[in-house]
Motif scaffolding. Structure first.
Motif, PDB file in Angstrom:
ATOM      1  N   ASP A 313       0.752  -1.157  -0.065  1.00  0.00           N
ATOM      2  CA  ASP A 313      -0.028  -0.057   0.072  1.00  0.00           C
ATOM      3  C   ASP A 313       0.883   1.334  -0.052  1.00  0.00           C
ATOM      4  N   ALA A 314       1.847   1.176   0.731  1.00  0.00           N
ATOM      5  CA  ALA A 314       2.559   2.470   1.021  1.00  0.00           C
ATOM      6  C   ALA A 314       3.491   2.845  -0.186  1.00  0.00           C
ATOM      7  N   ASP A 315       3.833   1.692  -0.966  1.00  0.00           N
ATOM      8  CA  ASP A 315       4.689   1.573  -1.968  1.00  0.00           C
ATOM      9  C   ASP A 315       3.872   2.225  -3.317  1.00  0.00           C
ATOM     10  N   ASN A 316       2.591   1.951  -3.238  1.00  0.00           N
ATOM     11  CA  ASN A 316       1.904   2.333  -4.182  1.00  0.00           C
ATOM     12  C   ASN A 316       1.547   3.707  -4.173  1.00  0.00           C
ATOM     13  N   LEU A 317       0.959   4.116  -2.765  1.00  0.00           N
ATOM     14  CA  LEU A 317       0.500   5.510  -2.763  1.00  0.00           C
ATOM     15  C   LEU A 317       1.457   6.468  -2.665  1.00  0.00           C
ATOM     16  N   ALA A 318       2.952   6.170  -2.103  1.00  0.00           N
ATOM     17  CA  ALA A 318       4.013   7.342  -2.265  1.00  0.00           C
ATOM     18  C   ALA A 318       4.231   8.022  -3.451  1.00  0.00           C
ATOM     19  N   LEU A 435      17.358  -3.694 -11.056  1.00  0.00           N
ATOM     20  CA  LEU A 435      16.293  -2.870 -11.602  1.00  0.00           C
ATOM     21  C   LEU A 435      15.581  -2.282 -10.278  1.00  0.00           C
ATOM     22  N   ARG A 436      15.275  -3.355  -9.403  1.00  0.00           N
ATOM     23  CA  ARG A 436      14.535  -2.870  -8.183  1.00  0.00           C
ATOM     24  C   ARG A 436      15.220  -1.707  -7.450  1.00  0.00           C
ATOM     25  N   ASP A 437      16.757  -1.405  -7.550  1.00  0.00           N
ATOM     26  CA  ASP A 437      17.265  -0.552  -7.120  1.00  0.00           C
ATOM     27  C   ASP A 437      16.673   1.067  -7.415  1.00  0.00           C
ATOM     28  N   ARG A 438      16.295   1.103  -8.759  1.00  0.00           N
ATOM     29  CA  ARG A 438      16.128   2.277  -9.352  1.00  0.00           C
ATOM     30  C   ARG A 438      14.585   2.333  -9.004  1.00  0.00           C
ATOM     31  N   LEU A 439      13.707   1.770  -8.192  1.00  0.00           N
ATOM     32  CA  LEU A 439      12.195   2.099  -8.118  1.00  0.00           C
ATOM     33  C   LEU A 439      12.245   2.917  -7.063  1.00  0.00           C
ATOM     34  N   GLY A 440      11.166   3.471  -6.886  1.00  0.00           N
ATOM     35  CA  GLY A 440      10.649   4.719  -5.696  1.00  0.00           C
ATOM     36  C   GLY A 440      11.256   5.897  -5.647  1.00  0.00           C
ATOM     37  N   ARG A 441      11.837   6.263  -6.792  1.00  0.00           N
ATOM     38  CA  ARG A 441      12.441   7.764  -7.247  1.00  0.00           C
ATOM     39  C   ARG A 441      11.423   8.629  -7.518  1.00  0.00           C
ATOM     40  N   GLY A 442      10.267   8.276  -8.130  1.00  0.00           N
ATOM     41  CA  GLY A 442       9.210   8.974  -8.363  1.00  0.00           C
ATOM     42  C   GLY A 442       9.308   9.283 -10.093  1.00  0.00           C
ATOM     43  N   ALA A 443      10.174   8.425 -10.686  1.00  0.00           N
ATOM     44  CA  ALA A 443      10.275   8.427 -12.060  1.00  0.00           C
ATOM     45  C   ALA A 443       9.867   7.072 -12.701  1.00  0.00           C
ATOM     46  N   LEU A 444       9.166   7.280 -13.662  1.00  0.00           N
ATOM     47  CA  LEU A 444       9.221   6.145 -14.690  1.00  0.00           C
ATOM     48  C   LEU A 444      10.288   5.582 -15.375  1.00  0.00           C
ATOM     49  N   LEU A 445      10.336   4.180 -15.548  1.00  0.00           N
ATOM     50  CA  LEU A 445      11.644   3.462 -15.906  1.00  0.00           C
ATOM     51  C   LEU A 445      11.296   3.058 -17.342  1.00  0.00           C
ATOM     52  N   VAL A 446      12.205   3.564 -18.172  1.00  0.00           N
ATOM     53  CA  VAL A 446      12.292   2.791 -19.766  1.00  0.00           C
ATOM     54  C   VAL A 446      13.449   2.040 -19.601  1.00  0.00           C
ATOM     55  N   VAL A 447      13.224   0.708 -20.199  1.00  0.00           N
ATOM     56  CA  VAL A 447      14.180  -0.443 -20.276  1.00  0.00           C
ATOM     57  C   VAL A 447      14.523  -0.817 -21.539  1.00  0.00           C
ATOM     58  N   LEU A 448      15.725  -0.854 -22.098  1.00  0.00           N
ATOM     59  CA  LEU A 448      15.987  -1.542 -23.237  1.00  0.00           C
ATOM     60  C   LEU A 448      16.446  -2.700 -23.185  1.00  0.00           C
ATOM     61  N   ILE A 449      15.950  -3.716 -23.825  1.00  0.00           N
ATOM     62  CA  ILE A 449      16.850  -4.986 -23.711  1.00  0.00           C
ATOM     63  C   ILE A 449      17.757  -5.019 -24.990  1.00  0.00           C
ATOM     64  N   ALA A 450      19.009  -5.242 -24.603  1.00  0.00           N
ATOM     65  CA  ALA A 450      20.136  -5.046 -25.702  1.00  0.00           C
ATOM     66  C   ALA A 450      21.067  -5.975 -25.333  1.00  0.00           C
ATOM     67  N   VAL A 500       8.344   0.668 -17.109  1.00  0.00           N
ATOM     68  CA  VAL A 500       7.997   0.338 -15.583  1.00  0.00           C
ATOM     69  C   VAL A 500       7.492   1.519 -14.882  1.00  0.00           C
ATOM     70  N   ARG A 501       6.440   1.434 -14.133  1.00  0.00           N
ATOM     71  CA  ARG A 501       5.885   2.338 -13.060  1.00  0.00           C
ATOM     72  C   ARG A 501       6.961   2.478 -11.862  1.00  0.00           C
ATOM     73  N   PRO A 502       6.831   3.789 -11.094  1.00  0.00           N
ATOM     74  CA  PRO A 502       7.945   3.878 -10.205  1.00  0.00           C
ATOM     75  C   PRO A 502       7.915   3.055  -8.779  1.00  0.00           C
ATOM     76  N   ASP A 503       6.699   2.264  -8.933  1.00  0.00           N
ATOM     77  CA  ASP A 503       6.589   1.020  -7.889  1.00  0.00           C
ATOM     78  C   ASP A 503       7.047  -0.182  -8.289  1.00  0.00           C
ATOM     79  N   GLY A 504       7.354  -0.335  -9.442  1.00  0.00           N
ATOM     80  CA  GLY A 504       7.803  -1.558 -10.067  1.00  0.00           C
ATOM     81  C   GLY A 504       6.860  -2.451 -10.793  1.00  0.00           C
ATOM     82  N   HIS A 505       5.668  -1.897 -11.170  1.00  0.00           N
ATOM     83  CA  HIS A 505       4.813  -2.990 -12.182  1.00  0.00           C
ATOM     84  C   HIS A 505       4.687  -2.406 -13.477  1.00  0.00           C
ATOM     85  N   LEU A 506       4.895  -3.342 -14.344  1.00  0.00           N
ATOM     86  CA  LEU A 506       5.113  -3.267 -15.788  1.00  0.00           C
ATOM     87  C   LEU A 506       3.867  -2.678 -16.339  1.00  0.00           C
ATOM     88  N   VAL A 507       4.096  -1.457 -17.049  1.00  0.00           N
ATOM     89  CA  VAL A 507       3.305  -0.933 -17.808  1.00  0.00           C
ATOM     90  C   VAL A 507       2.855  -1.526 -19.088  1.00  0.00           C
TER      91      VAL A 507
END
Length: 544
Positions: A313-318, A435-450, A500-507
């Motif tokens: 809950d806290a992760d989603n709401l923050a 990847l999880r270390d980059r979560l929770g910073r208020g930013a979306l994440l774009v990950v290129l598979i290369a 990826v959302r800031p809380d780690g769920h795939l968009v």
């Protein structure tokens, strides 16, 4: 802008405060107590991969230093081992059945780590000896009143009730909290001693030394650091008093049963009775007031962990509060908190209610169905290990933040709305991180598979291939976004782009660089599409 007011200084409230601070949002935590937590080894939490990563990211403390990462899991019925699992040593996601090892930690130890991290955080004020007794809302903010030695009025932008099952916030907002009382009861003991399981958690159903009655049903042993174990015995229905003598007798009987009839030396450290209730608040948001954790839901039958859901809950709401705090508006994004989290917890409660008669009904034709016992043990294992419908983190597939159909969308092994797998990525500064270390910073994440980028320095590939076009597309997105590169991701082909959302769920996952699709998905993920649709609907209604 005024800080966020958080009512309750348990693990969920403290987690929310830290998560907001990491996104540059100030908060005031109203703690009705003195700011200290009573050591109780009979109160513990089992953290799965996602919640363990969240705690480590926020506190900076490796959980292996304060908790016990299980070596494995053993499920037994009478004298037979029904299932045995050995976990990976790393604690990270794996493709096989072993999965990441859960971490078992005493709740007061976890809370202590959160408090220590908050002591260094300039954006968080913890106000002890402040008991909430009034909340007032206006369009521009919230005012809360507390009583006690330091009681006063507090002004905030939003208010979040993390104040437990008897939540004052929930009562002041007149929110119903229906559900079931005493779904299960467990006698609990924490003791120091040697058990024959060597770091394995054990679920023992119908142990052979208990021959009759409902009390024969189930005992669980879960290791903690320093040779400590938490033991839980499922109690028969009813409100029979669990006396100290009865608990000691149960401890001695169980230890003797596991040691061939002889009770080994042990030190009894703590005892208690844990009663499981299943309840779900009707609403989780009333204007600028939100509920989280036990104030919003109670669950925990079959070994499932209610606190883990509170941390989610806290992760989603923050990040949603942070977006509204920094950028204003975002009503659709704030509304999505209730929609997503209430649906996820409701699904867990429905699953528990469906299997409760099956697993606890006893006797009947089910007892004679071939394979039924093994199936029951598998269900219980899922609950204890945070897997399957009884225990997994849940997905937000039906979220209002999900984008509509996208031309370039491709499937990967993670469904849209589900938590991403924790793969190694290259950050913008060229460092390798999880990847999880980059979560929770208020930013979306774009990950290129290369594939192959991991063996070259970033300067050799950052301006080659798809990267310049993708970097330009990311720069044009309507929300702060970080660009990462991964060599691989389960089920993803080369040149797949994950959002990826800031809380780690795939968009979504896209085939190659598709700026229009990426923009549409990012706009939907932060509530822009839903906000615009709502505005257009209101305008159409007014015109009609």
């Amino acid at each position: 802008m005024d800080p966020v007011i958080i009512v309750g200084a348990g693990p969920v409230g403290l987690t929310l405060a830290l998560a907001l601070a990491r996104q540059d949002v100030p908060s005031v935590v109203l703690d009705e107590g003195p700011g200290k937590d009573e050591p109780r080894l009979a109160r513990t939490v089992v953290l799965g991969a996602d919640t363990a990563a969240l705690m480590e990211r926020l506190t900076g403390v490796p959980l292996d230093a304060i908790g016990e990462r299980w070596a494995g899991w053993r499920s037994m019925r009478r004298k037979q081992v029904m299932r045995e699992i050995t976990f990976s040593d790393t604690g990270t996601d794996t493709a096989d059945d072993t999965g990441p090892a859960p971490v078992h930690v005493a709740q007061h130890v976890l809370t202590g780590a959160l408090r220590a991290a908050l002591a260094e955080e300039r954006l968080v004020k913890i106000a002890v000896d402040n008991r909430l007794d009034a909340v007032e809302q206006e369009p521009s903010g919230v005012t809360a009143h507390t009583r006690g030695p330091s009681g006063t009025w507090w002004r905030g932008s939003y208010l979040v009730g993390c104040d437990g099952p008897r939540s004052t916030v929930r009562k002041l907002q007149d929110i119903r909290f229906p559900g079931r009382t005493a779904v299960e009861r467990h006698a609990v003991a924490a003791l120091r001693g040697e058990l024959p399981w060597d770091g394995h958690a054990v679920l023992h159903r119908m142990p052979p030394w208990r021959t009759s009655g409902p009390s024969a049903g189930e005992v669980t042993a879960r290791p903690l650091p320093d040779g400590v174990w938490r033991l839980d015995w499922l109690l028969p229905p009813g409100k029979d008093l669990v006396t100290p003598d009865l608990l000691v007798a149960r401890v001695r009987e169980t230890l003797a049963g596991w040691h061939g009839g002889t009770t080994p030396a042990y030190e009894l450290l703590d005892t208690g009775v844990h009663t499981v209730h299943h309840r779900l608040a009707r609403r989780w948001r009333v204007g600028r007031v939100f509920l989280a954790g036990d104030a919003a839901h109670l669950l925990g039958a079959f070994g499932t962990q209610g606190l883990a859901e509170g941390l989610r809950d806290a992760d989603n709401l923050a990040w949603k509060l942070a977006a509204a705090w920094h950028h204003g508006g975002h009503e659709a994004l704030l509304d999505s908190y209730q929609t997503e989290r209430r649906a996820a917890v409701s699904a867990r409660l429905r699953a528990a209610d469906q299997v409760l008669p099956l697993l606890r009904g006893g006797g009947g034709i089910r007892a004679y169905v071939p394979g039924a016992a093994r199936g029951h043990d598998a269900l219980l294992t899922d609950g204890h290990l945070g897997r399957g419908p009884l225990g997994d983190p849940g997905t937000y597939a039906d979220s209002p933040l999900a984008p509509g159909p996208l031309e370039g969308e491709v499937p990967v092994d993670t469904a849209p709305g589900a938590p991403v797998v924790d793969v190694r990525v290259t950050a913008e500064d060229g460092s390798f991180v999880q990847l999880r270390d980059r979560l929770g910073r208020g930013a979306l994440l774009v990950v290129l598979i290369a594939p192959g980028t991991g063996v070259w320095e970033r300067k050799h590939w950052v301006g080659a291939g798809l990267m310049p076009r993708l970097a330009a597309a990311v720069t044009a997105l309507p929300y702060p976004t970080e660009l990462l590169v991964a060599e691989s991701y389960p089920g993803a082909a080369a040149h797949t782009v994950l959002l990826v959302r800031p809380d780690g769920h795939l968009v979504t996952a896209l085939s190659g660089v598709r700026p229009a699709d990426l923009y549409a998905a990012a706009e939907a993920a932060v509530g822009g599409a839903a906000e615009r649709a709502g505005t257009e609907a209101r305008a159409g209604s007014a015109a009609g």
